[in-house]
Design a protein around this motif. Structure first.
Motif, PDB file in Angstrom:
ATOM      1  N   TYR A 104      22.739  -8.982 -14.930  1.00 54.78           N
ATOM      2  CA  TYR A 104      22.407  -7.485 -15.592  1.00 54.78           C
ATOM      3  C   TYR A 104      21.169  -6.947 -15.155  1.00 54.78           C
ATOM      4  CZ  TYR A 104      22.154  -4.291 -19.189  1.00 54.78           C
ATOM      5  OH  TYR A 104      21.689  -3.030 -19.891  1.00 54.78           O
ATOM      6  N   ALA A 105      20.110  -7.834 -15.533  1.00 58.52           N
ATOM      7  CA  ALA A 105      18.588  -7.541 -15.519  1.00 58.52           C
ATOM      8  C   ALA A 105      18.390  -7.071 -13.961  1.00 58.52           C
ATOM      9  CB  ALA A 105      17.727  -8.663 -16.164  1.00 58.52           C
ATOM     10  N   GLN A 106      18.888  -7.873 -12.942  1.00 58.09           N
ATOM     11  CA  GLN A 106      18.481  -7.527 -11.755  1.00 58.09           C
ATOM     12  C   GLN A 106      19.175  -6.199 -11.292  1.00 58.09           C
ATOM     13  OE1 GLN A 106      17.383 -10.317  -8.409  1.00 58.09           O
ATOM     14  NE2 GLN A 106      19.542  -9.917  -7.793  1.00 58.09           N
ATOM     15  N   VAL A 107      20.373  -5.949 -11.677  1.00 52.67           N
ATOM     16  CA  VAL A 107      20.944  -5.015 -11.321  1.00 52.67           C
ATOM     17  C   VAL A 107      20.146  -3.779 -11.922  1.00 52.67           C
ATOM     18  CG1 VAL A 107      23.129  -3.606 -11.523  1.00 52.67           C
ATOM     19  CG2 VAL A 107      23.161  -5.958 -10.964  1.00 52.67           C
ATOM     20  N   MET A 108      19.762  -3.945 -13.136  1.00 55.81           N
ATOM     21  CA  MET A 108      19.150  -2.595 -13.836  1.00 55.81           C
ATOM     22  C   MET A 108      17.818  -2.212 -13.219  1.00 55.81           C
ATOM     23  SD  MET A 108      21.590  -1.505 -15.831  1.00 55.81           S
ATOM     24  CE  MET A 108      20.704  -0.285 -17.066  1.00 55.81           C
ATOM     25  N   ALA A 109      17.174  -3.556 -12.805  1.00 53.54           N
ATOM     26  CA  ALA A 109      15.858  -3.302 -12.193  1.00 53.54           C
ATOM     27  C   ALA A 109      15.733  -2.442 -11.008  1.00 53.54           C
ATOM     28  CB  ALA A 109      15.123  -4.626 -11.919  1.00 53.54           C
ATOM     29  N   ILE A 110      16.823  -2.750 -10.132  1.00 53.70           N
ATOM     30  CA  ILE A 110      16.997  -2.457  -8.605  1.00 53.70           C
ATOM     31  C   ILE A 110      17.585  -1.196  -8.726  1.00 53.70           C
ATOM     32  CG2 ILE A 110      18.066  -2.742  -6.458  1.00 53.70           C
ATOM     33  CD1 ILE A 110      17.607  -5.704  -6.791  1.00 53.70           C
ATOM     34  N   ASN A 111      18.865  -0.854  -9.560  1.00 52.96           N
ATOM     35  CA  ASN A 111      19.532   0.048  -9.430  1.00 52.96           C
ATOM     36  C   ASN A 111      19.061   1.359 -10.337  1.00 52.96           C
ATOM     37  OD1 ASN A 111      20.952  -1.573  -7.836  1.00 52.96           O
ATOM     38  ND2 ASN A 111      22.915  -0.855  -9.032  1.00 52.96           N
ATOM     39  N   LEU A 112      18.017   1.145 -11.380  1.00 55.38           N
ATOM     40  CA  LEU A 112      17.718   2.378 -12.268  1.00 55.38           C
ATOM     41  C   LEU A 112      16.193   2.148 -12.489  1.00 55.38           C
ATOM     42  CD1 LEU A 112      18.228   4.556 -14.195  1.00 55.38           C
ATOM     43  CD2 LEU A 112      18.970   3.027 -15.863  1.00 55.38           C
ATOM     44  N   ARG A 113      15.635   1.046 -12.788  1.00 54.96           N
ATOM     45  CA  ARG A 113      14.216   1.080 -13.118  1.00 54.96           C
ATOM     46  C   ARG A 113      13.435   1.388 -11.821  1.00 54.96           C
ATOM     47  NH1 ARG A 113       9.613  -1.741 -13.100  1.00 54.96           N
ATOM     48  NH2 ARG A 113       8.457  -1.703 -15.047  1.00 54.96           N
ATOM     49  N   SER A 114      13.707   0.782 -10.752  1.00 53.42           N
ATOM     50  CA  SER A 114      12.975   1.287  -9.597  1.00 53.42           C
ATOM     51  C   SER A 114      12.998   2.675  -9.313  1.00 53.42           C
ATOM     52  CB  SER A 114      13.457   0.599  -8.257  1.00 53.42           C
ATOM     53  OG  SER A 114      14.969   1.055  -8.048  1.00 53.42           O
ATOM     54  N   GLN A 115      14.061   3.407  -9.566  1.00 52.95           N
ATOM     55  CA  GLN A 115      14.080   4.944  -9.399  1.00 52.95           C
ATOM     56  C   GLN A 115      13.105   5.596 -10.572  1.00 52.95           C
ATOM     57  OE1 GLN A 115      17.862   6.612  -8.590  1.00 52.95           O
ATOM     58  NE2 GLN A 115      18.724   4.864  -7.724  1.00 52.95           N
ATOM     59  N   VAL A 116      13.250   5.001 -11.426  1.00 53.29           N
ATOM     60  CA  VAL A 116      12.259   5.836 -12.713  1.00 53.29           C
ATOM     61  C   VAL A 116      10.804   5.604 -12.289  1.00 53.29           C
ATOM     62  CG1 VAL A 116      11.321   5.935 -14.855  1.00 53.29           C
ATOM     63  CG2 VAL A 116      13.811   5.280 -14.724  1.00 53.29           C
ATOM     64  N   VAL A 117      10.296   4.348 -11.724  1.00 56.56           N
ATOM     65  CA  VAL A 117       9.217   4.006 -11.328  1.00 56.56           C
ATOM     66  C   VAL A 117       8.667   5.037  -9.949  1.00 56.56           C
ATOM     67  CG1 VAL A 117       7.582   2.376 -10.487  1.00 56.56           C
ATOM     68  CG2 VAL A 117       9.019   1.875 -12.355  1.00 56.56           C
ATOM     69  N   LEU A 118       9.721   4.952  -9.174  1.00 55.64           N
ATOM     70  CA  LEU A 118       9.332   5.705  -7.686  1.00 55.64           C
ATOM     71  C   LEU A 118       9.336   7.331  -8.175  1.00 55.64           C
ATOM     72  CD1 LEU A 118       9.144   5.061  -4.748  1.00 55.64           C
ATOM     73  CD2 LEU A 118      11.460   5.052  -4.540  1.00 55.64           C
ATOM     74  N   ALA A 119      10.075   7.692  -8.898  1.00 58.14           N
ATOM     75  CA  ALA A 119      10.136   8.998  -8.928  1.00 58.14           C
ATOM     76  C   ALA A 119       8.751   9.491  -9.684  1.00 58.14           C
ATOM     77  CB  ALA A 119      11.199   9.523  -9.990  1.00 58.14           C
ATOM     78  N   ASN A 120       8.229   8.795 -10.730  1.00 58.15           N
ATOM     79  CA  ASN A 120       7.085   8.923 -11.253  1.00 58.15           C
ATOM     80  C   ASN A 120       5.957   8.973 -10.171  1.00 58.15           C
ATOM     81  OD1 ASN A 120       7.635   9.563 -14.002  1.00 58.15           O
ATOM     82  ND2 ASN A 120       7.647   7.306 -14.463  1.00 58.15           N
ATOM     83  N   LEU A 121       5.851   7.945  -9.283  1.00 55.41           N
ATOM     84  CA  LEU A 121       4.704   7.852  -8.242  1.00 55.41           C
ATOM     85  C   LEU A 121       5.002   8.847  -7.078  1.00 55.41           C
ATOM     86  CD1 LEU A 121       5.421   3.992  -7.531  1.00 55.41           C
ATOM     87  CD2 LEU A 121       3.337   5.097  -8.598  1.00 55.41           C
TER      88      LEU A 121
END
Length: 249
Positions: A104-121
């Protein structure tokens, strides 16, 4: 010219195969320069060479790698106008009652968290030329399902991320939209495509009675990135052959 991306510069994660590769090909054909990216250095280099574009490998779970991806894109292309967050994994199938929280943690990290970080960058660069972000969600984030757990939850979050960013970015002239593909014929879906019982059941749930193609999702991305989609923001464009709206008849 409404669908031209001439002079635009795009970064697409997960773009060495499947839907990501098709989006890269479509945007290149529309005139854009595209940075190809995946976590695998060899695959990234090979795809970039085949497409005549820049390749930058990136593990989207790593915030420093994401920062390097954005800065590398800006350095290579001279700026960034189109961000496509496509990288994702399905994770383990099954109900929430038996979920593996590590998965679960890996799926959320790759599929959602990364998009938040990348969008801000990417946001400061997108604002320089009224760019746009496209976030790949999924039909699974719009329907209940007994077996697709963390993936569906993450993809529902991706669609909400696009809506929130549309509100935040709009005053700067930057748009944010999501795309929710349905069942698409890719390498990853090959086992399902070969399963006659699954396909018979699944296609009765799709009015067009066929899987979609990566190119059909790519066409939606070109629309959202181009002048043709210039007044579209905060939208979740469903590309599913009608599966979401059917009663199965």
């Amino acid at each position: 010219m409404m669908f031209s991306l001439q002079g635009r510069r795009a970064l697409i994660t997960g773009s060495t195969r499947g839907i990501g590769r098709a989006m890269a090909e479509a945007m290149i054909a529309a005139g854009a320069q595209v940075v190809i990216s995946s976590e695998n250095e060899a695959d990234t280099a090979a795809a970039a060479a085949e497409l005549g574009q820049t390749g930058i490998a990136c593990d989207v779970r790593d915030d420093d790698a994401l920062a390097a991806l954005v800065s590398g894109t800006v350095e290579a292309l001279g700026g960034l106008d189109i961000l496509v967050c496509n990288a994702g994994i399905t994770g383990k199938a099954g109900p929430f009652a038996s979920i593996d929280m590590g998965d679960y943690a890996q799926v959320m990290a790759i599929n959602l968290r990364s998009q938040v970080v990348l969008a801000n960058l990417a946001a400061p660069h997108l604002a320089q030329r009224q760019g746009c972000g496209i976030f790949i969600a999924s039909l699974s984030g719009l329907r209940g399902n007994g077996a697709i757990n963390a993936y569906a939850l993450a993809k529902a979050g991706v669609a909400q991320l696009a809506r929130n960013l549309a509100v935040e970015w709009g005053p700067k002239g930057v748009r944010a939209n999501a795309i929710s593909p349905g069942f698409i014929a890719t390498e990853l879906s090959a086992p399902l495509l070969a399963n006659e019982a699954f396909m018979a059941r699944r296609m009765t749930m799709t009015p067009l009675r066929r899987p979609g193609t990566p190119q059909e999702v790519a066409g939606a991305a070109v629309f959202l990135a181009s002048a043709a989609g210039g007044f579209v923001t905060g939208h979740n464009l469903v590309v599913d052959g009608g599966t979401l709206i059917t009663d199965g008849s």
